[in-house]
Design an enzyme around this catalytic site. Sequence first.
Site, PDB file in Angstrom:
ATOM      1  N   SER A   8      13.097  10.586   3.886  1.00 55.77           N
ATOM      2  CA  SER A   8      12.059  11.532   4.302  1.00 55.77           C
ATOM      3  C   SER A   8      12.659  12.919   4.302  1.00 55.77           C
ATOM      4  O   SER A   8      13.888  13.084   4.439  1.00 55.77           O
ATOM      5  CB  SER A   8      11.555  11.176   5.702  1.00 55.77           C
ATOM      6  OG  SER A   8      10.839  12.246   6.268  1.00 55.77           O
ATOM      7  N   ARG A  45       0.848  -1.196   0.000  1.00 55.44           N
ATOM      8  CA  ARG A  45       0.000   0.000   0.000  1.00 55.44           C
ATOM      9  C   ARG A  45       0.879   1.239   0.000  1.00 55.44           C
ATOM     10  O   ARG A  45       2.107   1.157   0.121  1.00 55.44           O
ATOM     11  CB  ARG A  45      -0.932   0.006   1.207  1.00 55.44           C
ATOM     12  CG  ARG A  45      -0.237  -0.159   2.541  1.00 55.44           C
ATOM     13  CD  ARG A  45      -1.226  -0.342   3.670  1.00 55.44           C
ATOM     14  NE  ARG A  45      -0.555  -0.525   4.955  1.00 55.44           N
ATOM     15  CZ  ARG A  45      -1.193  -0.678   6.100  1.00 55.44           C
ATOM     16  NH1 ARG A  45      -2.517  -0.674   6.120  1.00 55.44           N
ATOM     17  NH2 ARG A  45      -0.520  -0.836   7.221  1.00 55.44           N
ATOM     18  N   TYR A  86      12.102   8.059  14.466  1.00 55.29           N
ATOM     19  CA  TYR A  86      11.935   8.093  13.011  1.00 55.29           C
ATOM     20  C   TYR A  86      13.078   8.854  12.339  1.00 55.29           C
ATOM     21  O   TYR A  86      13.714   8.366  11.397  1.00 55.29           O
ATOM     22  CB  TYR A  86      10.593   8.746  12.703  1.00 55.29           C
ATOM     23  CG  TYR A  86      10.279   8.931  11.237  1.00 55.29           C
ATOM     24  CD1 TYR A  86       9.758   7.887  10.482  1.00 55.29           C
ATOM     25  CD2 TYR A  86      10.464  10.162  10.627  1.00 55.29           C
ATOM     26  CE1 TYR A  86       9.445   8.068   9.144  1.00 55.29           C
ATOM     27  CE2 TYR A  86      10.155  10.351   9.285  1.00 55.29           C
ATOM     28  CZ  TYR A  86       9.648   9.302   8.548  1.00 55.29           C
ATOM     29  OH  TYR A  86       9.339   9.486   7.226  1.00 55.29           O
ATOM     30  N   THR A 111      16.065   9.706  13.484  1.00 51.22           N
ATOM     31  CA  THR A 111      17.382   9.098  13.682  1.00 51.22           C
ATOM     32  C   THR A 111      17.593   7.930  12.726  1.00 51.22           C
ATOM     33  O   THR A 111      18.662   7.787  12.112  1.00 51.22           O
ATOM     34  CB  THR A 111      17.534   8.625  15.137  1.00 51.22           C
ATOM     35  OG1 THR A 111      17.330   9.733  16.021  1.00 51.22           O
ATOM     36  CG2 THR A 111      18.916   8.053  15.375  1.00 51.22           C
ATOM     37  N   ALA A 112      16.581   7.085  12.593  1.00 51.77           N
ATOM     38  CA  ALA A 112      16.696   5.934  11.696  1.00 51.77           C
ATOM     39  C   ALA A 112      16.823   6.367  10.240  1.00 51.77           C
ATOM     40  O   ALA A 112      17.603   5.796   9.473  1.00 51.77           O
ATOM     41  CB  ALA A 112      15.505   5.009  11.876  1.00 51.77           C
ATOM     42  N   LYS A 113      16.056   7.391   9.839  1.00 52.40           N
ATOM     43  CA  LYS A 113      16.132   7.866   8.462  1.00 52.40           C
ATOM     44  C   LYS A 113      17.504   8.479   8.164  1.00 52.40           C
ATOM     45  O   LYS A 113      18.046   8.293   7.069  1.00 52.40           O
ATOM     46  CB  LYS A 113      15.024   8.881   8.189  1.00 52.40           C
ATOM     47  CG  LYS A 113      13.624   8.271   8.122  1.00 52.40           C
ATOM     48  CD  LYS A 113      13.447   7.385   6.902  1.00 52.40           C
ATOM     49  CE  LYS A 113      11.999   6.942   6.726  1.00 52.40           C
ATOM     50  NZ  LYS A 113      11.793   6.110   5.526  1.00 52.40           N
ATOM     51  N   ASP A 149       8.383 -10.447   7.835  1.00 49.98           N
ATOM     52  CA  ASP A 149       8.604  -9.384   8.817  1.00 49.98           C
ATOM     53  C   ASP A 149      10.068  -8.960   8.750  1.00 49.98           C
ATOM     54  O   ASP A 149      10.967  -9.716   9.134  1.00 49.98           O
ATOM     55  CB  ASP A 149       8.259  -9.882  10.219  1.00 49.98           C
ATOM     56  CG  ASP A 149       8.320  -8.773  11.259  1.00 49.98           C
ATOM     57  OD1 ASP A 149       8.755  -7.646  10.919  1.00 49.98           O
ATOM     58  OD2 ASP A 149       7.928  -9.018  12.416  1.00 49.98           O
TER      59      ASP A 149
END
Length: 326
Positions: free
Chosen positions: A220, A92, A234, A236-238, A140
């Site tokens: 992002s 999606r 979010y 930090t991971a990006k 997963d």
Amino acid sequence: KFEAPVYPGDTIAVKVKVAKKNEPLRALSLSVEVTKESDAGKKAASGLAEVALSGPPAAGSVAAVGSAVLSVPAFRQSMPAGAVALVTGGSRGIGAAAAEALARRGLRVVVQYRADDAAAEKTMAGLRSFGASAAACKADLASSEGARQAFDAAVREYGRVDVLVNNAGPAVVRRDILELAPGELKSCFDVYVSSAFDLVRLAAPGMRERGFGRVINILSSVVLGAPPQGWTAYATAKHALWGLTRSLALELGPWGITCNAVSPSLVPTDQWSGLSENQLRAMALRNPTRRLAGVRDVAETVAFLAGPEAQHINGANIPVTGGETL
């Protein structure tokens, strides 16, 4: 691959080994290694050279002729026939749109999803409605085992992965830093960063062998400016995924594999269902284009980076923001 400089006056040794031969094409692949004898045998360069056999072998004759220049392999000018794309988080939103954009360009597509069977079935039906060759894989990506399952599904279905789109991500956690649990930060890293790393390690050897590969990481606009308050996990991971993207571009570029990123501003998908219509409208009015990014805006950028037109774009982060991050 150049590993150390060679200067006038240095003594070098060149070692050439036949790696393989192709009888029908009358060609040899030679493994070449250059070392600096004047520097304790330090490796200076290494690579593969393709040479053509000059004629039928005869006693004492020259076995091969050709020019062997140690250099990076040329990028392919066109997409390999029957190219396969693996799109994570593809049931999606941005992932589904990217899968469709790639399929419309003739790629065979494998869609990875975590849990929503109904969404995956809907996406697959949409792809097959215009004759696309597509398959779905439920896995997963929070674990290396899940990444292996997704990659194995693509190989089992189509035998290869030429384009890897790392789009999967957990639900965005919006929490003040002192309330953020370590497990929530780790969850973002596992899906955004570790899964991308695992999938690249699985797909890159085949891409390298074929001299063509595309890795496209969905980032992002938070990596382009100050992140919103409460988005620590979010953001930090990006940022970490952007660092991985740059490193992969450097490491894999010599083998004809490009690695790029796409950074959209907020795209109204299920992940942002908590925002009201008024909030979305206010965000759109702050954008120079007076609208928010759509899934197709991102998907078409992904498809461009996957194609031959983008063969010399590597290590780039393309903002799909309408100018919001100017």
